[in-house]
Structures are given as structure tokens and as C-alpha cells.
Design an enzyme around this catalytic site. Structure first.
Site, PDB file in Angstrom:
ATOM      1  N   TYR A  53      13.791  32.957 -64.780  1.00  0.00           N
ATOM      2  CA  TYR A  53      13.589  33.105 -63.343  1.00  0.00           C
ATOM      3  C   TYR A  53      12.115  32.877 -62.990  1.00  0.00           C
ATOM      4  CZ  TYR A  53      12.221  35.126 -59.020  1.00  0.00           C
ATOM      5  OH  TYR A  53      11.614  35.279 -57.804  1.00  0.00           O
TER       6      TYR A  53
ATOM      7  N   GLY B 161      12.667  34.058 -55.677  1.00  0.00           N
ATOM      8  CA  GLY B 161      13.444  34.955 -54.828  1.00  0.00           C
ATOM      9  C   GLY B 161      14.857  34.458 -54.646  1.00  0.00           C
TER      10      GLY B 161
HETATM   11  N1  LIG Z   1       9.901  39.360 -56.151  1.00  0.00           N
HETATM   12  C1  LIG Z   1      10.861  38.337 -56.268  1.00  0.00           C
HETATM   13  C2  LIG Z   1      10.148  37.061 -56.446  1.00  0.00           C
HETATM   14  C3  LIG Z   1       9.658  36.382 -55.246  1.00  0.00           C
HETATM   15  C4  LIG Z   1       8.482  35.718 -55.319  1.00  0.00           C
HETATM   16  C5  LIG Z   1       8.007  34.999 -54.275  1.00  0.00           C
HETATM   17  C6  LIG Z   1       8.725  34.943 -53.127  1.00  0.00           C
HETATM   18  O1  LIG Z   1       8.235  34.204 -52.068  1.00  0.00           O
HETATM   19  C7  LIG Z   1       9.906  35.600 -52.989  1.00  0.00           C
HETATM   20  C8  LIG Z   1      10.365  36.337 -54.071  1.00  0.00           C
HETATM   21  C9  LIG Z   1      11.740  38.613 -57.479  1.00  0.00           C
HETATM   22  O2  LIG Z   1      11.232  38.847 -58.558  1.00  0.00           O
HETATM   23  O3  LIG Z   1      12.933  38.621 -57.337  1.00  0.00           O
END
Ligand SMILES: N[C@@H](Cc1ccc(O)cc1)C(=O)O
Length: 519
Positions: free
Chosen positions: A65, A72
Site C-alpha cells: 500500500y 488512501g
Molecule cells: N493515511 C492513509 C494514507 C493517505 C495518504 C495520503 C492521502 O492523501 C490520503 C490517505 C492510509 O494509510 O490509509
């Protein structure tokens, strides 16, 4: 009174996965101690192992991921192998949409230290180069300009931390030697090469709770000092208003076993030098703002150790996603960027602190009012004779204290209950911990203003009490602090603007210049 004692050490704060305290972060933030990345082979090997595992996984076409997928909700989008290397750059670039004030230099150093602490847990799969570059920013005091607003506190502090990521890569602006400069220029002048982020490193920097946790460390230290100073002020106010010391009786407090509340009562007894105070036949009981002071300040005092645990656990956590387990060789997808504990600590801390502001505001209301201050002049004006008519003493100071208190109380609406679903419902429950931390800092700032004004009132009130009652003798601690205040603030006889003196007291307070009860 002597300034705060030097810290037990000015040794570097070491970042090697060992447990850090919030005082470590505070000392780094104030530049009292330098930062140093651990050099122990076991620590460096752990970091190298995580990065090597990630490289191997990528080479073997693993799906990770945020490395081979979009971010996200875009987790279902696969990134073509040829573009994987560009992905981290996109992460910090599209998050460059922060707004509001910039974090102060002190706050920014705390953020850098807090992020470095998390990455040094060895669960983020980052290369040593990233850790060294962060250490370098701290060492040379190259401070990313970080806008304070734009984080929901549960994809971590993505947007504010994008400013850290960008600066590490030589983009956006920094605060360096007292001016705003392009990061690229400053890095070049220091002979530092901008970082080229490895896969996952963008997420590792940004997908965590460093901003709210850093602010929480600073907030905690300020709140702890305020708790002790508010207790000292209460003692001054008891003395100035000829109040009853017997409200803080040891046996009385033994019957209510809140340790922090008992500590506040003990501090008041020590300041008022009365272990077994006699009854005051004129008035058996004072109003609540004096009688229940240990019950109000005690809430803060009892909550502080709990908040410390929450803040320090977060500080010493791997709080990004996914985690890379170098030992088990696994990628752990989870949600450790969720700052719920900090949100709760900050929402609660600001409430406890604002209650202390309110308590002091009530004490001042009694002290300036000849109907309640037991023989002191109106507004604590020291002017006498015909000139008493045109002098208004602390009238405006009290109005200001009322305004600051109201504003502090207004900020206590919990931030965490304003969670809202965002980012295409991937982040459908978020902590709002960064907003809570910012609110808490604002409450602290307003409460410090209240306290600074109360120091003026204490200086004035005790002198005026001694005019009407030569027997009103402060104990040694109060006498010493009153002498210190006399040296800082001339007795207010003829009206004068007090703002300059207030600012002086505020700075002294923030430097914690008064030695107060430690135990
Ligand atoms: N925090 C999210 C990752 C994420 C990163 C950047 C974004 O713009 C959005 C989401 C996750 O780990 O699932």
C-alpha cells in the site's frame, strides 16, 4: 529570585529507538539540548534491515500500500512499476495546501524531533539517509515553514508534514537564521544534497501524528508550570484577602484521596505556613474560588501524569502506515496514524487549564471588590487622599482578565467530537487531534495572560494588606516571591499602562523563572 535551574544535562537527546520524554522534546525545541542520531550498530542494522526488506519485496513484485498503489481511497489503483519512484514526490506535492499561521520555531523543532523519534522505532522501512537528513535540519536549525491548519489528525498530520517532506527534498521554504528562505538555497549553502525519497518514505514522513504530538509535549510542560503557579497565586490571594488557611487542613484532605488535590493543598499549607491553622471567628468559610482551589487545580494536577503517559506513548510509537516489520519480514497495514489519544489528552487538558483560568478570574473578582476583599481599597489602588478619586488601580486589568478567561473557556469545545468523514470516505472517522492541540495551546496562552495579570494583583494586594494589617506576614516562600514581584512591578499608585509589565511577566512565566514547589 533565581532563574530556573539549568537542566540536569545539556547532553544530546539521542534518537535510537530508546524511550524519550516530553521534556526531551521541550529541551530540543528550546535548543537547550542538541539532537543526535544513535550510532549503535544494532540500531543502524535494524534501520537497514527494514529498508532492505522493502527493496526486496518491491523487486519481487510485492503489492505494498502506498508504494505500488495510490494513496488512501486510491488504494485500488496500481502504480505502473516505472512510476513507483515518482510516487512519494506526488504525495508531498499534492498535500501542499496548508493554511493559517506558521508553526513557531520552537514548535517546528518539536515536530522534527517527534517525527524522527517515530521513524527511529525501526518500523517504517526508511533508509538511514532520511534519518540523517532530519537530524541535519535539527542540528543546523533549518526549520520548514509549516502552516498549522489542514490536518484532520488521522491520516496523521499529512498536510503539515508535507512541508517537512518537501524541505528534506530541497523544496518550499524554511526559517533559517531569522529569515524565510527557499529550502534549496539553504541546503546548498550548507553543502547538503536534497533527498530523493525512496519508495514509502513520503508516507513514512507524513502519515503520522508528529504535529499534534509535538504540540502536546510543549502544552504539557506549560500546563504543569501553570498548575504550580496557580497554586502559588491562590496562596497570595488568601493572604491578600485575609482568607482562611484552614481550608487546606491536612486531615481534611486526607479524607479525600485524590493525590494531586492533596498535593495542591499541601503546597498551599506550606506557602501559608500553617499546618494546623486556627479558626477565623469572623468568617468560618471563604467563597469557593478560595476554599475549593485544591479541588479545581487538583483536577489538572491529577490529570497531568495520565496525560503524560498518553503523550509519551504516542511520542515513542511507530505511528505511520503501513508498518514494515524488519524482524518478521511483514508489511502490516493498519491505522496507527490515528491520533485519538492525543486528541483526548488535549481536549481534556484544555478544559482543566481553562477551569484554572476561571478560578483565578473569580479570585481576582473578590480581591478587587471592597465588598469582598475584607478591607482593601477598590481595584487595589494604592492612591490615597484626594488623588484616590482619579486613580482606578487594577480596574482595567480585571476586565482584561475577564475577557481572556471567557475566551479560554470558549475554546474548550472538544475538537475530537467533530470527526467527519473525508477523502472519499476512506478517512470516515478521524481524531481532530491537531485542532485539539492548537486549541489547547491557545487556552494556555490566554491562561498565562490571566496568570501574569494576577501576579500584578498579588504584588499589589499583599502590599496593601500589610498596610492595613501589620500582622499579615507571608511565609518565607511567599515573602521571597513577593520581593521578586516588587522588584519587577513598582507599586501601582498613579494610574499607568500596564501592558509592558504584563508582557515582561509573561516572558518570565514562559521561561519558568520562578522556582515553585517541586513535590
Ligand atoms: N493515511 C492513509 C494514507 C493517505 C495518504 C495520503 C492521502 O492523501 C490520503 C490517505 C492510509 O494509510 O490509509
Amino acid at each position: 529570585m533565581s532563574p530556573r535551574s539549568p537542566l540536569p544535562s545539556d547532553l544530546p537527546v539521542r534518537f535510537d529507538g530508546g524511550r524519550l520524554t516530553l521534556e526531551d522534546v521541550g529541551a530540543l525545541a528550546r535548543r537547550e539540548r542538541p539532537a543526535e542520531l544513535g550510532t549503535a550498530p544494532a540500531f543502524r542494522q535494524r534501520i537497514a534491515k527494514g529498508a532492505a526488506f522493502l527493496d526486496r519485496l518491491l523487486a519481487e513484485d510485492g503489492v505494498i500500500y502506498g508504494v505500488t498503489t495510490g494513496y488512501g481511497d486510491s488504494v485500488t489503483v496500481s502504480i505502473p512499476p516505472a512510476l513507483v519512484a515518482e510516487l512519494p514526490h506526488h504525495l508531498y506535492t499534492y498535500h501542499g495546501i496548508g493554511a493559517g499561521r506558521f508553526l513557531t520555531p520552537e514548535e517546528t523543532r518539536a515536530v522534527l524531533a517527534t517525527r524522527l523519534a517515530s521513524l527511529c522505532q525501526g518500523f517504517s522501512g526508511v533508509g538511514e539517509g532520511l534519518l540523517t537528513q532530519l537530524e541535519l535540519l535539527l542540528k543546523h536549525d533549518v526549520l520548514p515553514m509549516i502552516p498549522a491548519e489542514g490536518s484532520v489528525g488521522a491520516s496523521g498530520d499529512l498536510t503539515p508534514l508535507s512541508y517537512v517532506a518537501a524541505v528534506l527534498c530541497g523544496e518550499r521554504d524554511v526559517w533559517y537564521r531569522g529569515e524565510r528562505r527557499p529550502a534549496a538555497q539553504v541546503l546548498e549553502s550548507l553543502g547538503v544534497k536534497p533527498l530523493k525519497l525512496r519508495p514509502k518514505e513520503g508516507l513514512a514522513i507524513m502519515n503520522g501524528t508528529a504535529v499534534m504530538t509535538a504540540l502536546a509535549c510543549l502544552a504539557w510542560e506549560r500546563a504543569e508550570y501553570l498548575s504550580r503557579l496557580a497554586t502559588r497565586l491562590t496562596a497570595f490571594n488568601v493572604l491578600a484577602s485575609a482568607g482562611n488557611a484552614h481550608h487546606y487542613d491536612e486531615t481534611l484532605f486526607a479524607a479525600k484521596p485524590h493525590a494531586g488535590q492533596q498535593r495542591v493543598a499541601a503546597r498551599l499549607r506550606a506557602d501559608l505556613v500553617t499546618d494546623r491553622p486556627s479558626r477565623n471567628e469572623q468568617r468560618l468559610q471563604d467563597r469557593y474560588s478560595l476554599r475549593c482551589a485544591p479541588h479545581v487545580i487538583g483536577v489538572l494536577e491529577d490529570a497531568l501524569p495520565f496525560f503524560r503517559t498518553l503523550i509519551e506513548n504516542e511520542l515513542n510509537s511507530a505511528n505511520d502506515n503501513p508498518l514494515i516489520d524488519p524482524d518478521g519480514e511483514r508489511v502490516l497495514h493498519g491505522g496507527h496514524f490515528y491520533g485519538g489519544h492525543i486528541a483526548f489528552a488535549m481536549d481534556s487538558l484544555k478544559t482543566a487549564v481553562a477551569n484554572v483560568a476561571d478560578l483565578l478570574d473569580r479570585q481576582l473578582a473578590l480581591l478587587v471588590d471592597p465588598r469582598y476583599n475584607h478591607g482593601l481599597p477598590a481595584n487595589l489602588s494604592a492612591a490615597t487622599g484626594p488623588r484616590a478619586a482619579i486613580n482606578h488601580g487594577l480596574k482595567a486589568a480585571q476586565i482584561s482578565v475577564s475577557a481572556w478567561t471567557a475566551e479560554a473557556l470558549k475554546q474548550t469545545m472538544p475538537a475530537s467530537v467533530f470527526s467527519r468523514s473525508t477523502e472519499c470516505h476512506n478517512q470516515d472517522k478521524v481524531s481532530m487531534g491537531t485542532i485539539a492541540a492548537r486549541d489547547c495551546l491557545r487556552v494556555l496562552e490566554l491562561t498565562e495572560q490571566v496568570v501574569a495579570a494576577m501576579l500584578i494583583a498579588a504584588r499589589q494586594g499583599v502590599t496593601l494588606r500589610q498596610r492595613v494589617d501589620a500582622d499579615a506576614k507571608p511565609g518565607p516562600a511567599l515573602a521571597a516571591m513577593h520581593a521578586d514581584l516588587e522588584a519587577r512591578i513598582p507599586l501601582l499608585v498613579e494610574d499607568r499602562a500596564l501592558d509592558g509589565e504584563l508582557q515582561g511577566l509573561l516572558s518570565a512565566l514562559r521561561r519558568r523563572e520562578w522556582r515553585l514547589h517541586e513535590a
